[in-house]
Design an enzyme around this catalytic site. Structure first.
Site, PDB file in Angstrom:
ATOM      1  N   THR A   1       0.858  -1.189   0.000  1.00 10.39           N
ATOM      2  CA  THR A   1       0.000   0.000   0.000  1.00 10.39           C
ATOM      3  C   THR A   1       0.897   1.243   0.000  1.00 10.39           C
ATOM      4  OG1 THR A   1      -0.251  -0.193   2.402  1.00 10.39           O
ATOM      5  CG2 THR A   1      -2.037  -1.059   1.049  1.00 10.39           C
TER       6      THR A   1
ATOM      7  N   THR B   1      -2.425  -2.378   8.341  1.00 14.27           N
ATOM      8  CA  THR B   1      -2.035  -3.722   8.025  1.00 14.27           C
ATOM      9  C   THR B   1      -0.609  -4.066   7.685  1.00 14.27           C
ATOM     10  OG1 THR B   1      -4.216  -4.039   7.140  1.00 14.27           O
ATOM     11  CG2 THR B   1      -2.617  -5.708   6.627  1.00 14.27           C
TER      12      THR B   1
ATOM     13  N   GLU C   1       6.960   5.705   7.610  1.00 12.21           N
ATOM     14  CA  GLU C   1       6.928   7.030   6.991  1.00 12.21           C
ATOM     15  C   GLU C   1       7.688   8.037   7.835  1.00 12.21           C
ATOM     16  OE1 GLU C   1       4.136   5.554   7.951  1.00 12.21           O
ATOM     17  OE2 GLU C   1       3.814   4.555   6.023  1.00 12.21           O
TER      18      GLU C   1
ATOM     19  N   ASN D   1       0.759  11.829   8.771  1.00 12.26           N
ATOM     20  CA  ASN D   1      -0.411  11.293   9.447  1.00 12.26           C
ATOM     21  C   ASN D   1      -1.409  12.346   9.893  1.00 12.26           C
ATOM     22  OD1 ASN D   1      -0.336   8.275   9.791  1.00 12.26           O
ATOM     23  ND2 ASN D   1       1.761   8.844  10.314  1.00 12.26           N
TER      24      ASN D   1
ATOM     25  N   THR E   1      -9.954  12.764   5.848  1.00 14.68           N
ATOM     26  CA  THR E   1     -10.848  11.781   5.205  1.00 14.68           C
ATOM     27  C   THR E   1     -11.909  12.485   4.381  1.00 14.68           C
ATOM     28  OG1 THR E   1     -11.289  11.365   7.558  1.00 14.68           O
ATOM     29  CG2 THR E   1     -11.146   9.481   6.144  1.00 14.68           C
TER      30      THR E   1
END
Lengths: 407, 407
Positions: free
Chosen positions: A158, A195, A279, A402, A407
């Site tokens: 991802t 994940t 990251e 982050n 969203t």
């Protein structure tokens, strides 16, 4: 680079347009040409994704034939429809394998012989039309070679900056066996990208019970000991498929022990690549604790140190800040013998027998700044308990990554 | 602003040049003119500073007379010499109080009636010459008024951006009592700046056992439920001194319950000021959990959510990222009823009965961005267990602050 791929396995990775970026691979299929044993280790989170529920119910399994993985969507928090979609992925895979084998000697594959993993956004239903088309496409290009193996490894990523694979060849009791592992994971990051996934294939011959035991043990020394920010995802899954194509009987005794060593070493190798790929991370931090009363105590202490934002920011800044490390050990919970507390960072002694040690701060700082890995060795007493955790440092880029997404 | 200060207490805050910045106050003294009961709540860290060891051995105490606090040096990880220095601070304080009272009717104060707190750098010996001079100077300017109270509150600060005080007056059973609290803390930050300190004084009459019980209970609803980065310091100390100068007999029954409510409310008020003052923090985050099987389970869950870097960065970025919150609850440990999982952020429902809810993401994001406090309400089942934690968000400035310093 030479890849040692197990016999009797084929791989594929294709783009099914689940991810937004055109052409990015997002469906992987791994097939064993003969029934394989399959073992699984899963997330400890109580909120689990549909594919985890499905795999948990099927492993350990003695007749596994295939695994399908999609990235870009985690199929987590998706209720009954998510469960149905996970089952459907296995059905579509089994049917596609049957179709593809039609006319050849291929024996039938049924859906219960398939396993499934998903990773990506939480809380969205899978785009099943794309996924079904992608599975068909992947089955069409299954191959045994290195290119296909790497395509599959790419398709499970991802936000990973780097592909994570490792392979090995070993001679066990006169027979040559191969083990190949692929993993993904770079922190549980926005937007809800969850994940860690890992799939290890081998042509060694194992019983299902044996595969499960060896995988669980390897997980406890590797993937269970890494963190980027300590957030256990809803989807973490680790599978081991062993198809026995190297021939002979199940590994026992010394051969089993050698296989276990290889598996553990490979899992550690893969697992360390995850925090190294965190990251905004500039450093892989290795925290080794010894002298605890037992391994479980050592695990709690190494976890507390590896999870401390203060330790992670200090390493990021090249600061040999022993106070943060020692005090993290102190609040971890398990008993420590404070008069035996000792600490080395990159081999430089900073704290010994419960007291600060005079050290060259410039040298220690330079050693942290100039190495990609920072090694923290902490002695907490005179017991036999040991544990090693790996984590990433904490930099401004992590927070930016982050916090700046909405969203 | 009116301050309600308890009768029979005097305060002082002076500069003893322990801190680098000239003129910054770094010694506080608090004196009760009559013997007071004293209760203490301390860090759970096994690596504890010398003043914590000393206070722990003396509380609960029925004959306390004075507290001395220094900032700028934590007297932690300083071995036997640190223990001797902590004792010496009490001795110097007692002697200075005696000297100062000489000629007046002042009764003698002995060192065992004194308590001590320290906060600042770990691993350095106290500059005792400066500290002794500072204690003498502070005793010389002890006063009962608001200015002296605020000087003391200023002298206990380290990296705090804001002074943290709260005072209250209440009528309990016909008698007027006063409670005054001061606290410091803004995260455990570089260079090794540790510690939450809190000192509450009251003229209510309590027994030592009662004071200890009420303080422990208040701590469990306030200071034990806050975090900036989850690092339990070596020095955290909370003291309650009650000298009974309001007159009458010990509080009992309903009066005790009312006092307990006031104490708890004041401790929550002070405690919330700490994450609100976290470095690089733009938001205070309140995490309320209900429906757990018991309060202890609720505490573990609210702590896991409040400690999640992913939740803290999401709030910093104004992102109503329910996946991060729900999955943090899932890995906390205690059982949750996943089909009852529900979540509101600032009153907006994002997740209900285990399923995502359609919501106006722009509105939710604006609500987070526009309020200094973000309220997370999480229902995890049908039990009676509840708990509230407070934390700060995680921004780039926090990381910069904690990584760009080098010891």
């Amino acid at each position: 680079m030479t890849y040692y791929l197990p016999q009797g396995f084929r791989f594929a990775g294709v783009s099914a347009a689940i991810k937004k970026k055109p052409g990015t691979k997002d469906i992987a299929v791994i097939v064993s040409d003969v029934p394989a044993v399959a073992a699984g280790v899963y997330t400890q989170n109580q909120v689990v994704a549909a594919p985890v529920v499905l795999c948990r119910s099927r492993t350990p399994l003695s007749t596994a034939r295939a695994v399908v993985v999609n990235s870009g969507n985690a199929n987590a928090c998706t209720g009954a429809r998510g469960d149905a979609d996970a089952r459907r992925m296995c059905e579509v895979l089994a049917a596609a394998l049957d179709d593809h084998a039609a006319g050849s000697a291929g024996d039938g594959v049924n859906a219960e012989q398939a396993l499934v993993m998903s990773t990506g956004v939480i809380g969205h239903f899978l785009p099943m039309e794309k996924i079904e088309a992608g599975i068909g496409q992947a089955v069409g290009c299954l191959a045994a070679g290195e290119r296909a193996f790497l395509d599959a490894a790419d398709a499970i990523m991802t936000t990973d900056a780097a592909r994570k694979v490792t392979t090995r060849r070993a001679e066990l009791g006169g027979k040559v066996i191969h083990i190949a592992g692929m993993a993904k994971g770079a922190g549980m990051i926005g937007p809800n990208m969850a994940t860690m996934l890992c799939c290890v294939t081998t042509d060694a011959k194992l019983t299902a019970e044996q595969a499960q035991r060896l995988l669980t043990s390897a997980a406890n020394k590797s993937f269970n000991n890494i963190s980027v920010e300590g957030h256990t995802s809803t989807n973490d899954t680790m599978l081991l498929l062993a198809n026995g194509c190297s021939g002979g009987t199940e590994l026992t005794g010394n051969e089993e022990a050698q296989f276990a060593d290889h598996l553990e070493a490979m899992c550690i190798e893969l697992a360390k690549q995850i925090p190294a790929d965190g990251e905004g991370s500039a450093h892989l931090i290795e925290v080794s604790v010894r002298g605890a009363q037992n391994d479980s105590d050592a695990r709690q202490i190494s976890h507390a140190v590896a999870s401390s934002n203060l330790v992670k920011t200090a390493v990021h800044g090249g600061d040999p800040n022993w106070g943060r490390i020692v005090s993290a050990a102190g609040y971890a919970g398990p008993p420590i013998e404070t008069t035996m507390l000792s600490l080395k960072v990159n081999g430089i002694e900073l704290f010994a027998a419960g007291e600060p040690v005079a050290f060259d701060a410039k040298l220690a700082s330079a050693s942290i700044r100039q190495n990609h890995s920072t090694i923290i060795e902490l002695t907490v007493g005179s017991g036999a308990g040991t544990c090693t955790h790996w984590t990433s440092d904490l930099g401004v880029d992590y927070v930016r990554f982050n916090s700046e997404y909405t969203t």
